[in-house]
Design a protein around this motif. Sequence first.
Motif: not given
Length: 393
Positions: A179-180, A149-153, A123-128, A156-158
């Motif tokens: 939450p973002t 999921a962080n400021a660099e992306n 399973v692949l889940v974004p964090d946060p 919006l992780p890809g």
Amino acid sequence: MNINANYDNLEQSYLFSTIAKKVNEYINNNPDKKVIRLGIGDVTLPLCKAVTDALHKAVDEMGVQSTFRGYGPEQGYDFLREAVQGYYKKHSVNLELDEIFISDGAKSDLGNILDLFDTNNTVLVPDPVYPVYVDTNIMAGRKVNFINANAENEFLPGVKDIDKNVGADIIYICSPNNPTGAVYNKTQLKEWVDYALEKKAVILFDSAYECFISDPELPRSIYEIEGAKNCAIEFCSLSKTAGFTGTRCGYTIVPMNLGKLNKMWVRRQTTKFNGVPYIVQRGAEAVFTEEGQKEIGLNIAYYKNNAKLISDTLNECGIKHVGGKHSPYIWLKCPNNMKSWEFFDYLLNNAQIVGTPGAGFGKNGEGYFRLTSFGSTENTKEAMERLKKLFKS
Ligand code: PLP
């Protein structure tokens, strides 16, 4: 009897209980201070008139022999499935009625859907993340991998952010995100769809906040993306759309193109679920009428205006943030490099504002903080004045 030992692997969540404890302590010690809660994840405006009228009418029908209804279809009444079908059509998505399943909300189905998948799937889940995705898989004994999921992306992780050593049979995407508050555009979602098709993975797309999207270029449904019907299941809810958090109604889309999954979901639902109450489904149907859409539109506009007030104030104070535009959530970087809980205490003690520490949503949430637009405009304005006093130079 052996218990399901996977439950031992769940992390205890003290997030909301710790917040409540800290706030109660503060109020007890400072009874003269007005605390403003901008951490609420629940709606506050009441159901609209079109909905309550429909609910009343349905209640009356249930008390009359000729219109009384007992068990309904597990997948939902056709009148509501047709209304959902019409709603999707407005966004150029064509669905067959048999692809639409009425639910008692997105949370239940996000957990229930896992009945269809092997426990060995990764399973692949974004964090946060919205914690339900993680905990439901842990309960079932599945391995959960995270994607940052962080400021660099821009939160919006890809596909490029996936760790090469990590498998992904089941991929969770939530857009607009809790939450973002970040929202994927069509190009970004297309990358995910192409990846899932290539890997023969399934995307579980949570669109619980789609109604907050006002830019027609941003996708409200993953099925606006070519190929998505071959790899994605979508979960939506009337909770935030129409204030149904306590009334309970949503819908799940399982496309026919997903091989056996549609038939398996029918089998699962007819075995374990007896449908959403007729009365509630009539209320939900009213959401999709012209009158209903107009009325809920006013409520959504009210929350969006609060979100704008928050976002504008953060800009004035030079506090970096995402969300708030097509979402009720604002995700901000804690000023002066404070940690999430440090900022929580600072805001409570110095401005009597309550928010949610980002660290409670995953490791990448550390140093971030979530504010929501579900409070009253009056309180939101007052909170923003207090924030300006602290941070506007
Ligand atoms: N998905 C997300 C991302 C949510 O934030 C929530 C509720 O907060 C839900 C699903 C659950 O919605 P429902 O009330 O329909 O169960």
